[in-house]
Scaffold this active site. Sequence first.
Site, PDB file in Angstrom:
ATOM      1  CB  THR A  98      -0.928   0.017   1.222  1.00  0.00           C
ATOM      2  OG1 THR A  98      -1.805  -1.111   1.168  1.00  0.00           O
ATOM      3  CG2 THR A  98      -1.766   1.289   1.254  1.00  0.00           C
ATOM      4  CE  LYS A 173      -5.555  -1.409   1.750  1.00  0.00           C
ATOM      5  NZ  LYS A 173      -4.238  -2.067   1.822  1.00  0.00           N
ATOM      6  CE  LYS A 241       2.035   2.049   4.843  1.00  0.00           C
ATOM      7  NZ  LYS A 241       1.671   1.304   3.605  1.00  0.00           N
TER       8      LYS A 241
END
Length: 291
Positions: A98, A173, A241
């Site tokens: 990711t 995502k 994050k």
Amino acid sequence: MTASVAFIGLGVMGYPMAGHLANGGYTVTVYNRTTEKAKRWAEQYSGRWAATPAEAAQNADIVFACVGNDDDLRAVTLGEHGAFATMKPGSIFVDHTTTSATVAKELAAVAAKINVAFLDAPVSGGQAGAENGALTVMLGGEQAAYEAIGPALNCFAKMHRLLGPVGAGQTAKMVNQICIAGVVQGLAEALHFATHNGLDANAVVDVISKGAAQSWQMENRAHTMVEGQFDFGFAVDWMRKDLGIVLDQAKASGCHLPLTALVDQFYSQVQSMGGGRWDTSSLIALLNRQN
């Protein structure tokens, strides 16, 4: 079947994903920053391990990566020891990390110069999904490359789909993480409310999970949230994050995400409580502490 693949990054996701490829009949060479883990994987799955990403990628038809962040991805692809240094023309690089959509586009441009296709392919489903071969994969890139890796993706994914050009997978995502942040905060508040108003929260969940309030988070996290168990799952540090990437992209595209920004602040407070490695469902711990 593509005979030879490489897998770079053997964390809680990459280790079982690479294992499913080996069990699916692929010849797999792995690289991991911690060499002992790579050696252990190679012994467990009768595969091969390499000392550098470049060595792992040499002669591979598909190179998969699942590392930590943008900089980690650059580190395993670029330079003399990076995968791009040895990948053969016509091969495919698949990034399951990711990351930002920006780094996906940056590396896709580099890959194109050496005639390597690049697919950004972040996953959802967590450690359990990786271990059970039941991940969801969101992809960006060229249709031909996507079709070529489809059989390999089937080894560890229950769902995968090409959603647009390079960067589309990472953007999708981000959508996924926005949804999760809001759902987990709502579930945390609901369970906190139920408990403080004299209800058996577990019993309530058993009932409402059969109705419109049902979600994956409710089915898989509600009972552990009630018990205050968070030592598993997708870590708060990782979620922060991811949400940082989301909020940066939102700013760049002119989107307003007030709930996402608020939940990110709540996760910051969980980190301050020492919960950086707790599961994301630990938002309820913050509510319980405030009473």
